[in-house]
Design a protein around this motif. Sequence first.
Motif, mmCIF file in Angstrom:
data_model
loop_
_atom_site.group_PDB
_atom_site.id
_atom_site.type_symbol
_atom_site.label_atom_id
_atom_site.label_comp_id
_atom_site.label_asym_id
_atom_site.label_seq_id
_atom_site.Cartn_x
_atom_site.Cartn_y
_atom_site.Cartn_z
ATOM 1 N N THR A 271 0.772 -1.079 -0.080
ATOM 2 C CA THR A 271 -0.089 -0.014 0.051
ATOM 3 C C THR A 271 0.876 1.274 -0.172
ATOM 4 O OG1 THR A 271 -1.724 -1.276 1.234
ATOM 5 C CG2 THR A 271 -1.899 1.356 1.195
ATOM 6 N N LEU A 272 1.848 1.215 0.944
ATOM 7 C CA LEU A 272 2.684 2.460 0.750
ATOM 8 C C LEU A 272 3.469 2.750 -0.585
ATOM 9 C CD1 LEU A 272 4.160 1.849 4.663
ATOM 10 C CD2 LEU A 272 2.624 3.787 3.716
ATOM 11 N N ASN A 273 4.061 1.469 -1.198
ATOM 12 C CA ASN A 273 4.696 1.661 -2.279
ATOM 13 C C ASN A 273 3.419 2.211 -3.532
ATOM 14 O OD1 ASN A 273 7.099 0.491 -2.020
ATOM 15 N ND2 ASN A 273 6.624 -1.453 -1.948
ATOM 16 N N TYR A 274 2.220 1.747 -3.512
ATOM 17 C CA TYR A 274 1.342 2.466 -4.143
ATOM 18 C C TYR A 274 1.146 3.958 -3.984
ATOM 19 C CZ TYR A 274 -3.237 3.534 -6.446
ATOM 20 O OH TYR A 274 -4.291 3.870 -6.929
ATOM 21 N N ALA A 275 1.107 4.265 -2.783
ATOM 22 C CA ALA A 275 0.721 5.584 -2.280
ATOM 23 C C ALA A 275 2.087 6.254 -2.714
ATOM 24 C CB ALA A 275 0.656 5.895 -0.849
ATOM 25 N N ALA A 276 3.450 5.813 -2.678
ATOM 26 C CA ALA A 276 4.626 6.752 -3.037
ATOM 27 C C ALA A 276 4.573 7.058 -4.486
ATOM 28 C CB ALA A 276 5.705 5.558 -2.545
ATOM 29 N N GLY A 277 3.919 5.778 -5.053
ATOM 30 C CA GLY A 277 3.899 6.023 -6.713
ATOM 31 C C GLY A 277 2.747 7.124 -6.917
ATOM 32 N N GLU A 278 1.605 7.205 -6.154
ATOM 33 C CA GLU A 278 0.755 8.155 -6.573
ATOM 34 C C GLU A 278 1.199 9.486 -6.072
ATOM 35 O OE1 GLU A 278 -2.283 7.633 -8.218
ATOM 36 O OE2 GLU A 278 -1.270 5.675 -8.569
ATOM 37 N N LEU A 279 1.811 9.546 -4.910
ATOM 38 C CA LEU A 279 2.419 10.880 -4.753
ATOM 39 C C LEU A 279 3.406 11.429 -5.486
ATOM 40 C CD1 LEU A 279 2.730 10.283 -1.002
ATOM 41 C CD2 LEU A 279 1.120 11.777 -1.867
ATOM 42 N N LYS A 280 4.022 10.418 -6.126
ATOM 43 C CA LYS A 280 5.135 11.108 -7.227
ATOM 44 C C LYS A 280 4.451 11.733 -8.407
ATOM 45 C CE LYS A 280 9.350 9.366 -9.505
ATOM 46 N NZ LYS A 280 10.253 8.126 -9.630
ATOM 47 N N LYS A 281 3.335 10.726 -8.641
ATOM 48 C CA LYS A 281 2.383 11.365 -9.983
ATOM 49 C C LYS A 281 1.946 12.781 -9.567
ATOM 50 C CE LYS A 281 1.133 6.826 -11.839
ATOM 51 N NZ LYS A 281 0.283 5.904 -11.788
ATOM 52 N N VAL A 282 1.280 12.677 -8.386
ATOM 53 C CA VAL A 282 0.805 14.012 -7.868
ATOM 54 C C VAL A 282 1.705 14.970 -7.935
ATOM 55 C CG1 VAL A 282 -0.529 15.291 -6.063
ATOM 56 C CG2 VAL A 282 -1.033 13.041 -6.633
ATOM 57 N N ASP A 283 2.880 14.898 -7.430
ATOM 58 C CA ASP A 283 3.829 15.689 -7.353
ATOM 59 C C ASP A 283 4.374 16.267 -8.584
ATOM 60 O OD1 ASP A 283 6.197 17.172 -5.718
ATOM 61 O OD2 ASP A 283 7.377 16.250 -7.072
ATOM 62 N N SER A 284 4.545 15.206 -9.535
ATOM 63 C CA SER A 284 4.824 15.581 -11.012
ATOM 64 C C SER A 284 3.636 16.539 -11.651
ATOM 65 C CB SER A 284 4.970 14.344 -11.787
ATOM 66 O OG SER A 284 5.297 14.783 -13.175
ATOM 67 N N LEU A 285 2.333 16.122 -11.390
ATOM 68 C CA LEU A 285 1.283 16.727 -12.163
ATOM 69 C C LEU A 285 1.437 18.244 -11.561
ATOM 70 C CD1 LEU A 285 -1.441 14.250 -12.109
ATOM 71 C CD2 LEU A 285 -0.229 15.021 -14.205
ATOM 72 N N GLN A 286 1.680 18.469 -10.004
ATOM 73 C CA GLN A 286 1.640 19.819 -9.495
ATOM 74 C C GLN A 286 2.621 20.632 -10.120
ATOM 75 O OE1 GLN A 286 2.572 19.706 -5.476
ATOM 76 N NE2 GLN A 286 1.852 21.753 -4.907
ATOM 77 N N LYS A 287 3.707 20.161 -10.404
ATOM 78 C CA LYS A 287 4.788 20.702 -11.055
ATOM 79 C C LYS A 287 4.348 21.347 -12.559
ATOM 80 C CE LYS A 287 8.549 18.779 -8.275
ATOM 81 N NZ LYS A 287 9.708 17.952 -8.453
ATOM 82 N N GLU A 288 3.924 20.135 -13.049
ATOM 83 C CA GLU A 288 3.259 20.564 -14.635
ATOM 84 C C GLU A 288 2.056 21.448 -14.381
ATOM 85 O OE1 GLU A 288 1.950 16.853 -16.463
ATOM 86 O OE2 GLU A 288 4.210 16.185 -16.437
ATOM 87 N N LEU A 289 1.319 21.520 -13.473
ATOM 88 C CA LEU A 289 0.316 22.423 -13.176
ATOM 89 C C LEU A 289 0.796 23.773 -13.163
ATOM 90 C CD1 LEU A 289 -2.785 23.228 -12.962
ATOM 91 C CD2 LEU A 289 -2.597 22.730 -10.565
#
Length: 510
Positions: A271-289
């Motif tokens: 679950t934490l690995n999945y959360a880390a992956g999702e947070l990484k995507k969110v961080d990337s999307l935030q920077k893109e945003l």
Amino acid sequence: MKPDVKPNKRPLHVHLAVGFLVFSILLLIVLWLFQTVFLESFYKTIKTAQVKSCAYSLSDYIGSDSFSDLAREIEEQNAMTVNVYETTDSFNCVYSSSDVPVVPFDIYSIYQETYDNGGENATITQVKRDMHFKPDGTNDPQDKTLNNNGQYRNATADEWRQKREPSFERAISENLTYAMIVQTSTEEKHLLVVQSEITPVSSVVETLRYQLIIMTAVIVILSIIIAVFLGKMIARPISDTNEKAKALAKQDYDVTFEGGRYREITELNSTLNYAAGELKKVDSLQKELISNISHDLRTPLTMIIGYGEVMRDLPGEMTPENIQIIVDEATRLNSLVTDLLDISRLQSNTADIKMAPFSLTKCIESIFTRYTKLIESDGLNIVFEHDREVFVMGDELRMTQVLYNLINNAINYIGADKTVIVRQTVSNGTVKIEVIDHGDGIPEEQLQYIWDRYYRVRGEHRRAKIGTGLGLSIVKNVLIAHSADYGVESTLGSGSSFWFSLPIIETDDE
């Protein structure tokens, strides 16, 4: 912010070690109680039940020829004595397995107690056993005694029972007597007396006590060793997960949570690995945003500033066309800010949604009038396919925003045929609206992300021809607020179909 951990909180392995040690101590306490304190009472209870069972077995055979054989078998196997008496005034003994049966006086007492107790009675009495031994090593009840002439003769039973000076102290033991009044098939009543000596358990208890002392010391030492070992073994993967979670909290999204030897830890790490992956995507999307918003804000601001400086420095540039460009870019900038505020309100559930019946069909037709100029200038073909007028419950202004954004999105990615189709179909009390284009399509693995703000299907952000580029995110949040089903179907090279469905309502005319 670092989580608040109270200084008095002990580590998990300490709690596990203490809990295991407490369990071992409680187990030892229970063992001590059952092996020492309650041993004698358990023994007497079991012995009484055994004697009672033997008495019941014998009671069915009193007066039969097989009684003697059965009695001797029970006596040999269980170390008991069996006596049967007639319940007459004399209480004659009709069967006795002992050399000295119970004396009449005792029989009277036993019979009376048994009769008063409903026909059955169990008693435990203390008996002083004479330890006097004769030179030949025997201890025959028919002991020899001197007569008046100085000659030895056999002592009578009464004389034998009389008090005499023993050579040694008398040992005290306990005797269990179980008596039953039994009525035979000949209507005769007999008194069945089954006796068994209760072995003193004090010596056994003392032996067990010494053994338990040694066992207690060994078990406590082993418990401490095992508890510390198990505590560390169980707590280690949790501690490792905790340290990696701290790194994740510091935005180290490349951390990997390894599985564990326990199912719960393995599931937690997954679950934490999945959360880390999702947070990484969110961080990337935030920077893109941030990057994309900066790009979309910078473009109209640059144009407004540029045209304004030209009009200020060059008197001949004060033309209606340049002024219109400034107005258009300012309007676009205002639309972008408005869309961002709309998304924030919708996601925080603070948007004002006014639900009321309205005609979805006429709403679509009115939207089509906004594209008249675009159709004329760019040669677009926007088609509305429907067979009836339908009414739905919703916020007409917000649903207009949804339709407008979906059509704008289709125009931005229109195909070579420059055709956009809006299709309305009614089925099973619901209306489905599809907005179809024949563009390049969307890869299947990216379909779930296109509803995010500024998500780029292609690798490079581009400014939308129409709208602000936030349309699909607004569409998603408005449809969620209306509890509507929505989705997208797309095939690479064939185009995409965005759709949503709502329940229809019947009008008075219908």
